[in-house]
Structures are given as structure tokens and as C-alpha cells.
Design a protein around this motif. Structure first.
Motif, short mmCIF file in Angstrom:
data_model
loop_
_atom_site.label_atom_id
_atom_site.label_comp_id
_atom_site.label_asym_id
_atom_site.label_seq_id
_atom_site.Cartn_x
_atom_site.Cartn_y
_atom_site.Cartn_z
N SER A 71 -4.73 16.49 43.86
CA SER A 71 -4.57 17.52 44.88
C SER A 71 -5.29 18.78 44.43
CB SER A 71 -3.10 17.81 45.12
OG SER A 71 -2.53 18.48 44.02
N ALA A 72 -5.37 19.74 45.30
CA ALA A 72 -6.05 21.00 44.98
C ALA A 72 -5.40 21.66 43.77
CB ALA A 72 -6.02 21.93 46.19
N LYS A 73 -4.10 21.46 43.56
CA LYS A 73 -3.40 22.05 42.41
C LYS A 73 -3.20 21.05 41.28
CE LYS A 73 -1.06 25.55 45.08
NZ LYS A 73 0.17 26.31 45.27
N GLY A 74 -3.72 19.85 41.45
CA GLY A 74 -3.59 18.85 40.39
C GLY A 74 -2.21 18.22 40.31
N LEU A 75 -1.44 18.28 41.37
CA LEU A 75 -0.07 17.77 41.36
C LEU A 75 0.03 16.34 41.88
CD1 LEU A 75 1.73 20.97 42.66
CD2 LEU A 75 1.47 20.21 40.29
N ALA A 76 -1.03 15.85 42.49
CA ALA A 76 -1.02 14.49 43.03
C ALA A 76 -2.36 13.83 42.69
CB ALA A 76 -0.81 14.50 44.54
N GLU A 77 -2.35 12.53 42.62
CA GLU A 77 -3.57 11.79 42.33
C GLU A 77 -4.50 11.84 43.53
OE1 GLU A 77 -4.95 7.18 41.48
OE2 GLU A 77 -2.84 7.65 41.75
N THR A 78 -5.77 12.13 43.27
CA THR A 78 -6.78 12.03 44.31
C THR A 78 -7.07 10.55 44.53
OG1 THR A 78 -7.71 14.16 43.70
CG2 THR A 78 -9.13 12.69 44.95
N LEU A 79 -7.11 10.12 45.77
CA LEU A 79 -7.17 8.70 46.09
C LEU A 79 -8.58 8.17 46.37
CD1 LEU A 79 -4.04 8.60 48.39
CD2 LEU A 79 -4.20 7.97 45.98
N ASN A 80 -9.60 9.00 46.22
CA ASN A 80 -10.96 8.57 46.54
C ASN A 80 -11.32 7.24 45.88
OD1 ASN A 80 -10.65 11.37 47.08
ND2 ASN A 80 -12.86 11.60 47.19
N GLU A 81 -11.11 7.14 44.57
CA GLU A 81 -11.52 5.93 43.84
C GLU A 81 -10.68 4.72 44.26
OE1 GLU A 81 -13.86 3.58 41.75
OE2 GLU A 81 -14.21 5.72 42.07
N ARG A 82 -9.39 4.91 44.45
CA ARG A 82 -8.54 3.79 44.89
C ARG A 82 -8.98 3.27 46.26
NH1 ARG A 82 -3.11 2.88 42.63
NH2 ARG A 82 -2.90 4.23 40.82
N ILE A 83 -9.37 4.18 47.13
CA ILE A 83 -9.83 3.77 48.46
C ILE A 83 -11.11 2.94 48.33
CG2 ILE A 83 -10.80 4.62 50.65
CD1 ILE A 83 -8.74 6.92 50.42
N ARG A 84 -12.03 3.41 47.50
CA ARG A 84 -13.27 2.65 47.30
C ARG A 84 -12.97 1.26 46.74
NH1 ARG A 84 -15.54 7.68 46.40
NH2 ARG A 84 -14.91 7.86 44.24
N GLU A 85 -12.04 1.15 45.79
CA GLU A 85 -11.73 -0.12 45.13
C GLU A 85 -11.03 -1.12 46.06
OE1 GLU A 85 -9.41 1.02 41.76
OE2 GLU A 85 -11.15 1.85 40.68
N THR A 86 -10.26 -0.62 47.01
CA THR A 86 -9.44 -1.51 47.85
C THR A 86 -9.85 -1.49 49.31
OG1 THR A 86 -7.80 0.23 48.22
CG2 THR A 86 -7.44 -1.23 46.33
N ASN A 87 -11.01 -0.94 49.61
CA ASN A 87 -11.39 -0.77 51.01
C ASN A 87 -11.56 -2.09 51.76
OD1 ASN A 87 -11.88 1.06 53.17
ND2 ASN A 87 -13.99 0.35 53.12
N GLN A 88 -11.81 -3.18 51.07
CA GLN A 88 -11.93 -4.46 51.77
C GLN A 88 -10.63 -4.77 52.52
OE1 GLN A 88 -13.31 -7.70 49.38
NE2 GLN A 88 -13.22 -9.16 51.05
N GLN A 89 -9.49 -4.46 51.92
CA GLN A 89 -8.21 -4.65 52.59
C GLN A 89 -7.82 -3.42 53.43
OE1 GLN A 89 -8.37 -4.75 49.12
NE2 GLN A 89 -8.33 -6.94 48.75
N LEU A 90 -8.15 -2.27 52.93
CA LEU A 90 -7.73 -1.01 53.54
C LEU A 90 -8.45 -0.70 54.86
CD1 LEU A 90 -5.92 1.48 52.98
CD2 LEU A 90 -7.86 2.48 51.80
N LYS A 91 -9.76 -0.95 54.90
CA LYS A 91 -10.58 -0.67 56.09
C LYS A 91 -10.52 0.82 56.48
CE LYS A 91 -11.40 -5.10 57.05
NZ LYS A 91 -12.05 -5.68 55.91
N TRP A 92 -10.71 1.70 55.49
CA TRP A 92 -10.63 3.15 55.69
C TRP A 92 -11.57 3.62 56.79
CZ3 TRP A 92 -7.24 6.63 54.94
CH2 TRP A 92 -7.56 7.98 54.82
N GLU A 93 -12.71 2.97 56.94
CA GLU A 93 -13.68 3.38 57.96
C GLU A 93 -13.17 3.15 59.38
OE1 GLU A 93 -14.50 -0.87 56.86
OE2 GLU A 93 -14.15 0.96 55.72
N ASP A 94 -12.13 2.33 59.55
CA ASP A 94 -11.57 2.07 60.87
C ASP A 94 -10.50 3.07 61.29
OD1 ASP A 94 -13.20 -0.13 61.13
OD2 ASP A 94 -11.67 -1.58 60.55
N VAL A 95 -10.10 3.94 60.38
CA VAL A 95 -9.08 4.94 60.70
C VAL A 95 -9.75 6.08 61.46
CG1 VAL A 95 -7.40 6.56 59.72
CG2 VAL A 95 -7.76 4.34 58.65
N LEU A 96 -9.10 6.56 62.51
CA LEU A 96 -9.65 7.66 63.30
C LEU A 96 -10.00 8.85 62.42
CD1 LEU A 96 -7.35 7.40 66.35
CD2 LEU A 96 -9.70 8.16 66.53
#
Length: 95
Positions: A1-26
Motif C-alpha cells: 500500500s502507499a504506507k506499506g501496510l498491505a502487500e502490493t498485488l501486482n506480482e501475484r496478479i501477473r503470476e495467477t492471471n490465467q485463472q484470475l482473468k484480471w483483464e476481464d474486470v471492468l
């Protein structure tokens, strides 16, 4: 997060996008979980449910009663008060 209190999910999204289909979310829904820092867009939340309110306005009634299209919630409330109890479908019954 901006304050470092939560994990940024960018890498997890890239790793699991085959199941996640992030590009299909509005895009508007995706943006709710994003922030920009140091020129990079970071994702802290996976938003899949974005409840959007889309008002439906009967233009025929606005024209019939000489009312303007509302631009604010206050104007929407004024229209609601004005039309409350009126016979809007002309079936002889109010409200």
C-alpha cells in the motif's frame, strides 16, 4: 500500500492471471483497488464487485410537468417529492 501496510498485488496478479482473468474486470472496478506511487500503478485490492448506481429518468414525465433533468442528488430528491403520489401511468390511481 502507499504506507506499506498491505502487500502490493501486482506480482501475484501477473503470476495467477490465467485463472484470475484480471483483464476481464471492468476498468472502473479495477481502479477502485489501485493507487499510483513513483510513477507506477499498484494494486492493493482485488475489486470484483463494483456496485454502480444508474438512475433511470422518465424524460416524458419531465417534459409533461416542465421539469429539468436533475444534476444533483438534491434535485433528484426534489423530483421524488414532486412526483410522489402522482398518477404516473394514468391508470386513475395515485402513487
Amino acid at each position: 500500500s502507499a504506507k506499506g501496510l498491505a502487500e502490493t498485488l501486482n506480482e501475484r496478479i501477473r503470476e495467477t492471471n490465467q485463472q484470475l482473468k484480471w483483464e476481464d474486470v471492468l476498468p472502473k472496478v479495477k481502479n477502485m483497488g489501485e493507487y499510483r506511487k513513483d510513477g507506477q500503478t499498484n494494486i492493493d485490492f482485488l475489486m470484483y464487485d463494483g456496485d454502480f448506481f444508474v438512475p433511470i429518468i422518465r424524460l416524458d414525465l419531465l417534459e409533461k410537468y416542465g421539469k429539468a433533468l436533475p444534476n444533483t442528488w438534491e434535485e433528484v430528491m426534489e423530483l421524488a417529492v414532486f412526483f410522489h403520489g402522482k398518477d404516473l401511468n394514468e391508470d386513475g390511481e395515485e402513487g
